[in-house]
Design a protein around this motif. Structure first.
Motif, PDB file in Angstrom:
ATOM      1  N   LEU A  34       0.831  -1.204   0.000  1.00 20.79           N
ATOM      2  CA  LEU A  34       0.000   0.000   0.000  1.00 20.79           C
ATOM      3  C   LEU A  34       0.870   1.260   0.000  1.00 20.79           C
ATOM      4  N   VAL A  35       1.939   1.244   0.758  1.00 15.95           N
ATOM      5  CA  VAL A  35       2.864   2.383   0.757  1.00 15.95           C
ATOM      6  C   VAL A  35       3.466   2.532  -0.635  1.00 15.95           C
ATOM      7  N   PHE A  36       3.847   1.414  -1.254  1.00 17.78           N
ATOM      8  CA  PHE A  36       4.389   1.458  -2.615  1.00 17.78           C
ATOM      9  C   PHE A  36       3.359   2.030  -3.587  1.00 17.78           C
ATOM     10  N   ALA A  37       2.106   1.617  -3.443  1.00 12.07           N
ATOM     11  CA  ALA A  37       1.050   2.125  -4.326  1.00 12.07           C
ATOM     12  C   ALA A  37       0.925   3.644  -4.209  1.00 12.07           C
ATOM     13  N   TRP A  38       1.097   4.157  -2.996  1.00 16.92           N
ATOM     14  CA  TRP A  38       1.059   5.615  -2.827  1.00 16.92           C
ATOM     15  C   TRP A  38       2.287   6.271  -3.441  1.00 16.92           C
ATOM     16  N   LEU A  39       3.432   5.598  -3.415  1.00 19.65           N
ATOM     17  CA  LEU A  39       4.615   6.147  -4.087  1.00 19.65           C
ATOM     18  C   LEU A  39       4.367   6.288  -5.586  1.00 19.65           C
ATOM     19  N   PRO A  98      -4.613  21.232  -5.231  1.00 19.85           N
ATOM     20  CA  PRO A  98      -4.456  20.248  -4.159  1.00 19.85           C
ATOM     21  C   PRO A  98      -4.110  18.868  -4.718  1.00 19.85           C
ATOM     22  N   SER A  99      -3.204  18.192  -4.037  1.00 12.26           N
ATOM     23  CA  SER A  99      -2.854  16.824  -4.420  1.00 12.26           C
ATOM     24  C   SER A  99      -4.042  15.911  -4.152  1.00 12.26           C
ATOM     25  N   PRO A 100      -4.293  14.941  -5.014  1.00 17.21           N
ATOM     26  CA  PRO A 100      -5.427  14.029  -4.817  1.00 17.21           C
ATOM     27  C   PRO A 100      -5.297  13.259  -3.497  1.00 17.21           C
ATOM     28  N   SER A 101      -6.421  13.059  -2.832  1.00  9.27           N
ATOM     29  CA  SER A 101      -6.404  12.315  -1.569  1.00  9.27           C
ATOM     30  C   SER A 101      -6.876  10.872  -1.757  1.00  9.27           C
ATOM     31  N   ASP A 102      -7.173  10.504  -2.992  1.00  5.36           N
ATOM     32  CA  ASP A 102      -7.536   9.122  -3.323  1.00  5.36           C
ATOM     33  C   ASP A 102      -6.563   8.614  -4.377  1.00  5.36           C
ATOM     34  N   ASP A 137      -5.174   6.659  -7.610  1.00  8.14           N
ATOM     35  CA  ASP A 137      -5.586   6.267  -8.953  1.00  8.14           C
ATOM     36  C   ASP A 137      -4.836   4.970  -9.271  1.00  8.14           C
ATOM     37  N   PRO A 138      -5.515   3.816  -9.274  1.00  4.63           N
ATOM     38  CA  PRO A 138      -4.823   2.536  -9.502  1.00  4.63           C
ATOM     39  C   PRO A 138      -4.042   2.492 -10.814  1.00  4.63           C
ATOM     40  N   ALA A 139      -4.447   3.243 -11.809  1.00  4.07           N
ATOM     41  CA  ALA A 139      -3.737   3.242 -13.092  1.00  4.07           C
ATOM     42  C   ALA A 139      -2.308   3.759 -12.939  1.00  4.07           C
ATOM     43  N   LEU A 140      -2.062   4.615 -11.953  1.00  3.21           N
ATOM     44  CA  LEU A 140      -0.715   5.150 -11.755  1.00  3.21           C
ATOM     45  C   LEU A 140       0.253   4.103 -11.213  1.00  3.21           C
ATOM     46  N   SER A 141      -0.266   2.965 -10.745  1.00  2.00           N
ATOM     47  CA  SER A 141       0.596   1.889 -10.255  1.00  2.00           C
ATOM     48  C   SER A 141       1.142   1.017 -11.382  1.00  2.00           C
ATOM     49  N   GLU A 142       0.705   1.263 -12.592  1.00  2.00           N
ATOM     50  CA  GLU A 142       1.204   0.533 -13.758  1.00  2.00           C
ATOM     51  C   GLU A 142       2.468   1.229 -14.242  1.00  2.00           C
ATOM     52  N   LEU A 143       3.610   0.750 -13.750  1.00  2.26           N
ATOM     53  CA  LEU A 143       4.884   1.420 -13.998  1.00  2.26           C
ATOM     54  C   LEU A 143       5.604   0.875 -15.221  1.00  2.26           C
ATOM     55  N   ALA A 144       6.375   1.761 -15.852  1.00  6.11           N
ATOM     56  CA  ALA A 144       7.261   1.396 -16.958  1.00  6.11           C
ATOM     57  C   ALA A 144       8.443   2.351 -16.940  1.00  6.11           C
ATOM     58  N   VAL A 145       9.634   1.810 -17.130  1.00  5.37           N
ATOM     59  CA  VAL A 145      10.825   2.647 -17.188  1.00  5.37           C
ATOM     60  C   VAL A 145      10.611   3.736 -18.232  1.00  5.37           C
ATOM     61  N   GLY A 146      11.027   4.944 -17.888  1.00  7.23           N
ATOM     62  CA  GLY A 146      10.885   6.089 -18.787  1.00  7.23           C
ATOM     63  C   GLY A 146       9.735   7.001 -18.424  1.00  7.23           C
ATOM     64  N   LEU A 180      -1.860   9.463   4.085  1.00 10.10           N
ATOM     65  CA  LEU A 180      -2.762   8.889   3.088  1.00 10.10           C
ATOM     66  C   LEU A 180      -2.749   7.358   3.130  1.00 10.10           C
ATOM     67  N   ALA A 181      -1.562   6.757   3.246  1.00  5.87           N
ATOM     68  CA  ALA A 181      -1.471   5.290   3.306  1.00  5.87           C
ATOM     69  C   ALA A 181      -2.115   4.767   4.587  1.00  5.87           C
ATOM     70  N   GLU A 182      -1.883   5.424   5.707  1.00  2.78           N
ATOM     71  CA  GLU A 182      -2.480   4.971   6.963  1.00  2.78           C
ATOM     72  C   GLU A 182      -3.989   5.141   6.950  1.00  2.78           C
ATOM     73  N   ARG A 183      -4.475   6.207   6.346  1.00  2.00           N
ATOM     74  CA  ARG A 183      -5.921   6.395   6.235  1.00  2.00           C
ATOM     75  C   ARG A 183      -6.540   5.265   5.415  1.00  2.00           C
ATOM     76  N   GLU A 184      -5.916   4.940   4.288  1.00  2.00           N
ATOM     77  CA  GLU A 184      -6.438   3.861   3.451  1.00  2.00           C
ATOM     78  C   GLU A 184      -6.309   2.517   4.144  1.00  2.00           C
ATOM     79  N   ALA A 185      -5.233   2.295   4.886  1.00  2.00           N
ATOM     80  CA  ALA A 185      -5.046   1.017   5.609  1.00  2.00           C
ATOM     81  C   ALA A 185      -6.153   0.808   6.631  1.00  2.00           C
ATOM     82  N   ARG A 186      -6.602   1.869   7.279  1.00  2.00           N
ATOM     83  CA  ARG A 186      -7.688   1.750   8.252  1.00  2.00           C
ATOM     84  C   ARG A 186      -8.997   1.353   7.570  1.00  2.00           C
ATOM     85  N   VAL A 187      -9.198   1.802   6.337  1.00  2.00           N
ATOM     86  CA  VAL A 187     -10.407   1.477   5.578  1.00  2.00           C
ATOM     87  C   VAL A 187     -10.342   0.034   5.075  1.00  2.00           C
TER      88      VAL A 187
END
Length: 173
Positions: A43-48, A67-71, A73-82, A164-171
């Protein structure tokens, strides 16, 4: 040592080898900043991964007031070099749920690393250490003010990601 060069990092984290260690040559100033997060490493990695969209620091300064998003976006976890991160960095290496390594050529390399941190006690909550190492190339007379400014921005970033990660972990629980 420059103020802000080390914040929250344990001796083991200071001694750890990270992917950014092999990047940049010449005179390099190394900074280590760490924080404990009460959430699973994935979850911490997903927030990174959300750093692809915004720096999660002082929005008025670094995000043009938006303001930075507080939720997440799972699509941002799809990483690729570059891929671009925070508008200034390029993703040069990653291992899912372990680290993201970024480069801002020619002077800054950074690794955001996560690892499970076992707390004592049978009922201890899950804890993750978020450890960031930044390497700044260049003469110290130029790098010192940059290090201090980076510390101010990164401290806010790490505290925000922790929240943000701790808030989501509680949910999730």
């Amino acid at each position: 040592m420059t103020p802000g060069q080390v914040w929250g990092a344990t001796p083991a984290e200071l001694d750890a080898q990270l992917p950014c260690d092999s990047m940049l040559s010449g005179t390099v100033t190394v900074c280590d900043r760490s924080i404990a997060v009460q959430a699973e490493p994935w979850l911490v990695f997903a927030w990174l991964c959300q750093l692809r969209a915004t720096p999660y620091s002082y929005d008025r300064i670094r995000n043009l007031g938006r303001p930075s998003p507080s939720d997440r976006d799972p699509a941002l976890s799809e990483l690729a070099v570059g891929q671009e991160f925070m508008g200034a960095f390029e993703l040069v290496d990653f291992t899912p749920d372990e680290h993201i390594t970024l480069l801002a050529r020619p002077r800054v390399a950074v690794t955001y690393a996560v690892h499970r941190h076992e707390l004592p006690g049978a009922n201890a909550p899950v804890s993750t250490r978020l450890h960031v190492r930044v390497r700044f190339a260049g003469p110290r007379v130029i790098v010192i003010p940059v290090v201090f400014g980076d510390f101010i921005m990164m401290r806010k970033q790490l505290l925000t990601l922790k929240e943000l990660a701790e808030r989501e972990a509680r949910v999730v629980v």
